[in-house]
Design a protein around this motif. Sequence first.
Motif, short mmCIF file in Angstrom:
data_model
loop_
_atom_site.label_atom_id
_atom_site.label_comp_id
_atom_site.label_asym_id
_atom_site.label_seq_id
_atom_site.Cartn_x
_atom_site.Cartn_y
_atom_site.Cartn_z
N ALA A 1 0.84 -1.21 0.00
CA ALA A 1 0.00 0.00 0.00
C ALA A 1 0.87 1.25 0.00
O ALA A 1 0.57 2.25 -0.69
N SER A 2 1.96 1.21 0.76
CA SER A 2 2.89 2.35 0.83
C SER A 2 3.56 2.59 -0.52
O SER A 2 3.70 3.73 -0.98
N GLU A 3 3.96 1.51 -1.18
CA GLU A 3 4.60 1.62 -2.50
C GLU A 3 3.62 2.16 -3.53
O GLU A 3 4.00 2.96 -4.40
N TYR A 4 2.36 1.75 -3.43
CA TYR A 4 1.32 2.26 -4.34
C TYR A 4 1.19 3.77 -4.20
O TYR A 4 1.11 4.50 -5.19
N MET A 5 1.20 4.25 -2.95
CA MET A 5 1.10 5.68 -2.71
C MET A 5 2.31 6.43 -3.26
O MET A 5 2.18 7.47 -3.92
N SER A 6 3.49 5.90 -3.01
CA SER A 6 4.72 6.55 -3.44
C SER A 6 4.84 6.64 -4.95
O SER A 6 5.50 7.54 -5.49
N ALA A 7 4.18 5.71 -5.65
CA ALA A 7 4.24 5.70 -7.11
C ALA A 7 3.62 6.96 -7.72
O ALA A 7 3.89 7.31 -8.88
N PHE A 8 2.78 7.65 -6.94
CA PHE A 8 2.13 8.87 -7.43
C PHE A 8 2.98 10.13 -7.20
O PHE A 8 2.63 11.21 -7.70
N ASN A 9 4.06 10.03 -6.45
CA ASN A 9 4.79 11.23 -6.00
C ASN A 9 5.16 12.20 -7.12
O ASN A 9 5.00 13.41 -6.98
N ASP A 10 5.66 11.67 -8.22
CA ASP A 10 6.10 12.54 -9.31
C ASP A 10 4.95 13.12 -10.12
O ASP A 10 5.17 14.00 -10.97
N ARG A 11 3.73 12.65 -9.87
CA ARG A 11 2.58 13.10 -10.67
C ARG A 11 1.65 14.02 -9.89
O ARG A 11 0.65 14.49 -10.43
N ILE A 12 1.97 14.31 -8.64
CA ILE A 12 1.06 15.06 -7.78
C ILE A 12 0.72 16.44 -8.36
O ILE A 12 -0.45 16.84 -8.41
N GLU A 13 1.73 17.18 -8.79
CA GLU A 13 1.48 18.53 -9.30
C GLU A 13 0.57 18.51 -10.52
O GLU A 13 -0.32 19.36 -10.65
N GLN A 14 0.78 17.56 -11.41
CA GLN A 14 -0.07 17.44 -12.58
C GLN A 14 -1.49 17.05 -12.19
O GLN A 14 -2.48 17.59 -12.72
N MET A 15 -1.61 16.14 -11.24
CA MET A 15 -2.93 15.71 -10.78
C MET A 15 -3.69 16.87 -10.13
O MET A 15 -4.91 16.99 -10.29
N LYS A 16 -2.99 17.73 -9.42
CA LYS A 16 -3.63 18.89 -8.79
C LYS A 16 -4.26 19.80 -9.83
O LYS A 16 -5.33 20.38 -9.62
N LYS A 17 -3.61 19.92 -10.98
CA LYS A 17 -4.13 20.77 -12.06
C LYS A 17 -5.36 20.16 -12.72
O LYS A 17 -6.24 20.86 -13.21
N GLU A 18 -5.40 18.83 -12.72
CA GLU A 18 -6.48 18.12 -13.43
C GLU A 18 -7.71 17.87 -12.57
O GLU A 18 -8.78 17.59 -13.10
N ARG A 19 -7.55 17.97 -11.25
CA ARG A 19 -8.61 17.57 -10.33
C ARG A 19 -9.31 18.76 -9.70
O ARG A 19 -8.71 19.80 -9.44
N ARG A 20 -10.60 18.59 -9.39
CA ARG A 20 -11.33 19.59 -8.63
C ARG A 20 -11.41 19.22 -7.15
O ARG A 20 -11.27 20.06 -6.28
N SER A 21 -11.64 17.95 -6.91
CA SER A 21 -11.80 17.48 -5.53
C SER A 21 -10.44 17.13 -4.92
O SER A 21 -9.57 16.56 -5.58
#
Length: 350
Positions: free
Chosen positions: A62-82
């Motif tokens: 579960a921890s590794e799954y979460m860490s896999a998103f680390n480099d994409r967080i800024e892009q996801m923030k731009k794409e998401r409303r919630s």
Amino acid sequence: MKIVVLAGGTSTERTVSITSGTGICKALRQKGHQAILVDIFCGIENVDRENPFPSEYDVDAASEYMSAFNDRIEQMKKERRSFFGPNVLKLCEAADIVFLGLHGANGEDGKVQATFDLMGIKYTGTGYLSSALAMDKGITKQMFLMNNVPTPRGVSMVKEEMTTDLKALGMEFPVVVKTCCGGSSVGVYIVNDQAEYEQALKDAYSYENEVVVEEYIKGREFSVAVVDGKAYPIIEIAPLQGFYDYKNKYQAGSTIETCPAEISPELTEKMQHYAEAGAKALFMEGYCRLDFMMKENGDMYCLEANTLPGMTPTSLIPQEAKVLGIDYPTLCEKLIEVSMKKYPAQDFTL
């Protein structure tokens, strides 16, 4: 108990939060709880609706799954409303309690806590109001002063009203420049001259629109946990280089941490009193950690309060608890226990 350990998020402290959450989840499962690790922002796409809190569970996966998103967080923030990721709120509603392993903005600032209050979701740590007060270092300073908790002299400045003239602020070098709502010492600078001061302002304002400029206290660094209104043993933090910044906080071997701190019984009692008073001034519930500086002459100053302090097995609060004979898994349970006190009386057993 069915427990969601909420970690990750979008702040500058995301990776630290994942480390805290992983440790908490393992500790709670060791105690027999059905704990699962969930990223508050990235969520979980595929949830077993019939059995969301399985008895067999791989925390590291579960921890590794979460860490896999680390480099994409800024892009996801731009794409998401919630802010809340897939299935996060549903899982939290299904849990007996949510253990908040979050750090920094959108975790410690009261927004998540307020949302959970409205949804009837129980969570660890203090409530939304004290979270918001403590997150803002300028307001924290005012609350300390109003309640006779010594704190370094300083001012807060929004970017539009910034001045590079220290004398106009009634201060002189050296000073500390720090973001108003940052955490883990991200955006904290000790400056000794005008050039460093102007660069520090520029860097601090790159994080947010308000900064605090305060007098620099030369001395020893300490931290005190306050759990259920009572101070734990004091820990002294002695960085091998510089001050207790982000690197020294999270890089192994960067600091010498001594608990209980080697100071006189009188100074110990005084600092613990100020820690309890500081927590009370900010209306803290459950638990928190307060950071101090002490001059050579024994004068001490409370710098800030952390509403969701680091909770890796080697973090400061677990070290303080260990002195009291409380191991890490038991501490995690205890923090749930004291957090439940902010809810109406009911039958509750861990």
